[in-house]
Write an enzyme that holds these catalytic residues in place. Structure first.
Site, PDB file in Angstrom:
ATOM      1  CG  HIS A 118      -1.933  -1.038   1.261  1.00 42.76           C
ATOM      2  ND1 HIS A 118      -2.986  -1.007   2.140  1.00 42.76           N
ATOM      3  CD2 HIS A 118      -2.111  -2.158   0.513  1.00 42.76           C
ATOM      4  CE1 HIS A 118      -3.773  -2.045   1.937  1.00 42.76           C
ATOM      5  NE2 HIS A 118      -3.241  -2.776   0.947  1.00 42.76           N
ATOM      6  CD  GLU A 164      -2.066   4.121   3.098  1.00 37.89           C
ATOM      7  OE1 GLU A 164      -3.251   4.374   3.376  1.00 37.89           O
ATOM      8  OE2 GLU A 164      -1.731   3.273   2.244  1.00 37.89           O
ATOM      9  CB  CYS A 191      -6.510  -0.573   5.409  1.00 35.01           C
ATOM     10  SG  CYS A 191      -4.782  -1.126   5.287  1.00 35.01           S
ATOM     11  CB  CYS A 207      -1.965   1.585   6.165  1.00 32.45           C
ATOM     12  SG  CYS A 207      -1.609   0.711   4.618  1.00 32.45           S
TER      13      CYS A 207
END
Length: 145
Positions: A47, A49, A77, A80
């Site tokens: 991701h 992040e 999420c 993260c």
């Protein structure tokens, strides 16, 4: 946020879910920037992040990123958000809430969990319309393919 949106758009061009993130130092310098790369890297943890946290930690030679701010187009999420808190970021800025998987106030609210020892300032709804529209347009296009 405009820079994070540019990153998200780069992700879309690479057929990734368009989430863009960047990390900003206390002196307002961009330490890292990236977009989702789960598909291209065959990595469910890739991701935006997570990728920027990894880049900045390497650059700073420290897994703790005290004083750093993350700017991301969509609410993180749980994976993260956990990484953000473990990195000890000071502030999280995001555009649109994620009503399906968000962990900074919508579905979950990890930053407000009293059992966790790190507190992080949350600033939400920055360029919310643009960030939400980017995601909606991406998935609308994907459904039509």
């Amino acid at each position: 946020m405009r820079e994070a949106i540019k990153e998200a758009e780069n992700g879309w061009l690479n057929e990734e879910v368009p989430v863009g993130a960047l990390l900003i130092s206390q002196s307002d310098k961009i330490l890292a920037r990236d977009h989702n790369r789960c598909i291209s890297l065959n990595d469910p943890t890739a991701h935006a992040e997570i990728l920027v946290l990894r880049q900045a930690a390497q650059k700073c030679k420290n897994y703790r990123l005290n004083g750093v701010t993350m700017v991301v187009t969509i609410e993180p999420c749980p994976m993260c958000m956990g990484a953000i808190m473990n990195a000890r970021l000071d502030t999280l800025v995001f555009g649109a809430f994620d009503p399906k998987c968000g962990a900074a106030g919508s579905v979950y609210n990890l930053p407000d969990d009293e059992r966790l020892n790190h507190k992080i300032a949350i600033i939400s709804r920055i360029m919310e319309h643009e960030c939400r529209e980017l995601m909606q347009n991406f998935f609308r296009e994907r459904r039509h393919k």
